[in-house]
Design a protein around this motif. Structure first.
Motif, PDB file in Angstrom:
ATOM      1  N   UNK A   2      14.128  45.083  30.584  1.00 38.00           N
ATOM      2  CA  UNK A   2      13.356  45.593  31.654  1.00 38.00           C
ATOM      3  C   UNK A   2      13.814  44.731  33.002  1.00 38.00           C
ATOM      4  N   UNK A   3      14.278  45.584  33.965  1.00 35.95           N
ATOM      5  CA  UNK A   3      14.609  45.133  35.276  1.00 35.95           C
ATOM      6  C   UNK A   3      13.819  45.451  36.416  1.00 35.95           C
ATOM      7  N   UNK A   4      13.215  44.358  37.124  1.00 34.15           N
ATOM      8  CA  UNK A   4      12.517  44.662  38.193  1.00 34.15           C
ATOM      9  C   UNK A   4      13.258  45.296  39.230  1.00 34.15           C
ATOM     10  N   UNK A   5      12.521  45.897  40.178  1.00 35.04           N
ATOM     11  CA  UNK A   5      13.180  46.752  41.277  1.00 35.04           C
ATOM     12  C   UNK A   5      13.949  45.685  42.360  1.00 35.04           C
ATOM     13  N   UNK A   6      14.872  46.012  42.534  1.00 33.34           N
ATOM     14  CA  UNK A   6      15.677  45.127  43.655  1.00 33.34           C
ATOM     15  C   UNK A   6      15.223  45.856  44.782  1.00 33.34           C
ATOM     16  N   UNK A   7      13.931  45.306  45.404  1.00 34.02           N
ATOM     17  CA  UNK A   7      13.296  46.153  46.399  1.00 34.02           C
ATOM     18  C   UNK A   7      14.482  46.251  47.820  1.00 34.02           C
ATOM     19  N   UNK A   8      15.020  45.116  48.049  1.00 39.88           N
ATOM     20  CA  UNK A   8      15.804  44.939  49.194  1.00 39.88           C
ATOM     21  C   UNK A   8      16.811  46.172  49.279  1.00 39.88           C
ATOM     22  N   UNK A   9      17.594  46.176  48.215  1.00 40.36           N
ATOM     23  CA  UNK A   9      18.705  47.597  47.993  1.00 40.36           C
ATOM     24  C   UNK A   9      17.817  48.760  47.899  1.00 40.36           C
ATOM     25  N   UNK A  10      16.720  48.662  47.256  1.00 41.91           N
ATOM     26  CA  UNK A  10      16.277  50.191  47.134  1.00 41.91           C
ATOM     27  C   UNK A  10      15.704  50.710  48.344  1.00 41.91           C
ATOM     28  N   UNK A  11      15.199  49.896  49.341  1.00 43.80           N
ATOM     29  CA  UNK A  11      14.756  50.207  50.499  1.00 43.80           C
ATOM     30  C   UNK A  11      16.062  50.721  51.481  1.00 43.80           C
ATOM     31  N   UNK A  12      17.198  50.081  51.336  1.00 42.67           N
ATOM     32  CA  UNK A  12      18.211  50.422  52.216  1.00 42.67           C
ATOM     33  C   UNK A  12      18.891  51.489  51.521  1.00 42.67           C
ATOM     34  N   UNK A  13      19.025  51.805  50.229  1.00 40.38           N
ATOM     35  CA  UNK A  13      19.431  52.883  49.754  1.00 40.38           C
ATOM     36  C   UNK A  13      18.835  54.109  50.013  1.00 40.38           C
ATOM     37  N   UNK A  14      17.508  54.137  50.189  1.00 39.33           N
ATOM     38  CA  UNK A  14      16.769  55.255  50.545  1.00 39.33           C
ATOM     39  C   UNK A  14      16.650  55.788  51.828  1.00 39.33           C
ATOM     40  N   UNK A  15      16.944  54.770  52.869  1.00 39.53           N
ATOM     41  CA  UNK A  15      16.551  54.955  54.255  1.00 39.53           C
ATOM     42  C   UNK A  15      17.546  54.617  55.298  1.00 39.53           C
ATOM     43  N   UNK A  16      18.854  53.875  54.955  1.00 39.62           N
ATOM     44  CA  UNK A  16      19.370  53.289  55.811  1.00 39.62           C
ATOM     45  C   UNK A  16      20.257  54.636  56.446  1.00 39.62           C
ATOM     46  N   UNK A  17      20.538  55.573  55.879  1.00 36.95           N
ATOM     47  CA  UNK A  17      21.393  56.594  56.503  1.00 36.95           C
ATOM     48  C   UNK A  17      20.564  57.729  56.961  1.00 36.95           C
ATOM     49  N   UNK A  18      19.063  57.572  57.143  1.00 38.66           N
ATOM     50  CA  UNK A  18      18.530  58.542  57.506  1.00 38.66           C
ATOM     51  C   UNK A  18      17.943  58.234  58.899  1.00 38.66           C
ATOM     52  N   UNK A  19      18.169  57.136  59.510  1.00 35.13           N
ATOM     53  CA  UNK A  19      17.418  56.639  60.856  1.00 35.13           C
ATOM     54  C   UNK A  19      18.626  56.715  61.780  1.00 35.13           C
ATOM     55  N   UNK A  20      17.871  56.752  63.065  1.00 35.00           N
ATOM     56  CA  UNK A  20      18.798  56.918  64.198  1.00 35.00           C
ATOM     57  C   UNK A  20      19.445  55.549  64.589  1.00 35.00           C
TER      58      UNK A  20
END
Length: 371
Positions: A2-20
């Motif tokens: 069981x691997x805990x979510x790597x929240x830092x990378x998950x947030x960046x992966x989801x959103x960093x290319x969607x913002x101005x």
């Protein structure tokens, strides 16, 4: 497993290319190949054969990396697909279930997460904000036990930009040597020190040190996906064995460019560019913090591409970051991903106009829209 979510990378992966305005990056605005390479090198790149190379890294590249450290050979080096693979191979090579790992926090928590996933007991030592985000060596001595296998530190630090004083580095080495444990240092921001000479690597101070480094942060070449480990020959060989199960090898084009980038003259040219960008942007950020001192404060970073900002508003950092993204098109990282609410991480390696506009939107949002 069981691997805990790597929240830092998950947030960046989801959103960093969607913002101005993405102010979540921790590196320096990247080069293009045209900027980095001479016309002759660009032509030579076209002749690179796209075959498999050495699975532990091209010999010439490993030698060039070894040359950054006294008395090292290519056998002390393994080249990886980014420093993330290097960190993964380190955990899988050195740590086993039941071992104990001491992690200095706040920190980039990849090693923290992988170690916990394989059954390692992780103990945390806090970097003290009142000391400039530096650890108290007495805290370290209390944390290390007979079960401790390794300590891991990020120096210069992510997210605070602090740099360990030489006496603290020597103190950590003394503790590690006394207990006969490994001392790992993530040094991907090394060379981007803003007001001091580049300090030594932990690999140059201790026989059981293993360092992670690469071209993604201080060197402003994240798209090459080139990282490495430097350490004792036996442990580096063990990491090579494990690499047979992961990515096999790095890319021929990336290795060609990386060999150019790590040559001493070119490396200093790249780092000089990085420090110029970071110094100018940090001055911009300092002016902004001064103008908004009733809401924001920070310990100015001494290196690296980010600042860790404390804020006074009564709102959770993750909530604040998501509202900024949704309502103002700005991407930041919440202190929650480091276990420290009421903080945000702001990247200072972006082009100045990008940073300035993003900060203006942040201040306007906090003063006009945050309820």
């Amino acid at each position: 497993m069981k691997i805990e979510e790597f929240t830092l990378e998950r947030i960046q992966s989801l959103y960093e290319n969607t913002v101005e305005y993405n102010l979540s990056d921790s590196g320096v605005h990247p080069y293009s190949l045209r900027e980095l390479l001479s016309p002759e090198q660009q032509n030579a790149l076209l002749d690179v054969e796209l075959g498999y190379g050495w699975t532990n890294g091209k010999v010439e590249l490993r030698q060039a990396i070894a040359n950054l450290h006294p008395n090292r050979t290519p056998d002390h080096v393994i080249v990886t697909n980014g420093s993330a693979e290097a960190n993964f191979l380190l955990v899988m090579s050195v740590l086993e279930p039941g071992d104990e790992l001491v992690v200095f926090v706040p920190n980039y928590l990849q090693i923290w997460g992988w170690a916990r996933a394989i059954g390692v007991t992780v103990k945390e030592v806090l970097l003290r904000e009142e000391l400039g985000w530096i650890p108290d060596l007495d805290d370290v001595r209390k944390a290390v036990s007979g079960r401790t296998k390794m300590m891991t530190v990020c120096n210069p630090n992510n997210p605070t930009g602090s740099v360990l004083p030489r006496e603290t580095m020597d103190g950590l080495v003394a503790i590690a040597r006394h207990h006969g444990i490994y001392l790992h240092a993530d040094e991907v921001y090394k060379g981007a020190e803003l007001d001091q000479d580049e300090p030594p690597s932990f690999a140059d101070l201790y026989e059981k040190a293993i360092i992670t480094s690469g071209l993604s942060k201080a060197m402003a070449l994240p798209g090459l996906r080139i990282g490495w480990l430097v350490g004792p020959v036996e442990e580096i060989y063990a990491s090579w064995q494990r690499k047979d199960y992961t990515s096999i090898t790095t890319g021929a084009v990336s290795e060609f460019v990386a060999e150019i980038a790590v040559q001493p003259g070119k490396r200093q040219e790249i780092l000089s560019r990085s420090k110029k960008i970071l110094r100018e942007n940090l001055a911009l950020l300092q002016r902004w913090v001064n103008a908004n001192g009733d809401l924001f404060s920070f310990v100015p970073p001494k290196a690296g591409g980010m600042a860790f900002i404390r804020y006074a508003m009564p709102v959770n950092s993750t909530e604040l970051v998501h509202r900024l993204r949704e309502e103002r098109g700005i991407m930041l990282l919440p202190g929650d991903v480091y276990g420290l609410d009421r903080h945000i991480r702001i990247g200072v390696g972006a082009p100045a106009h990008h940073l300035e506009t993003g900060l203006e939107r942040l201040a306007d949002f906090v003063r006009s829209d945050l309820k």
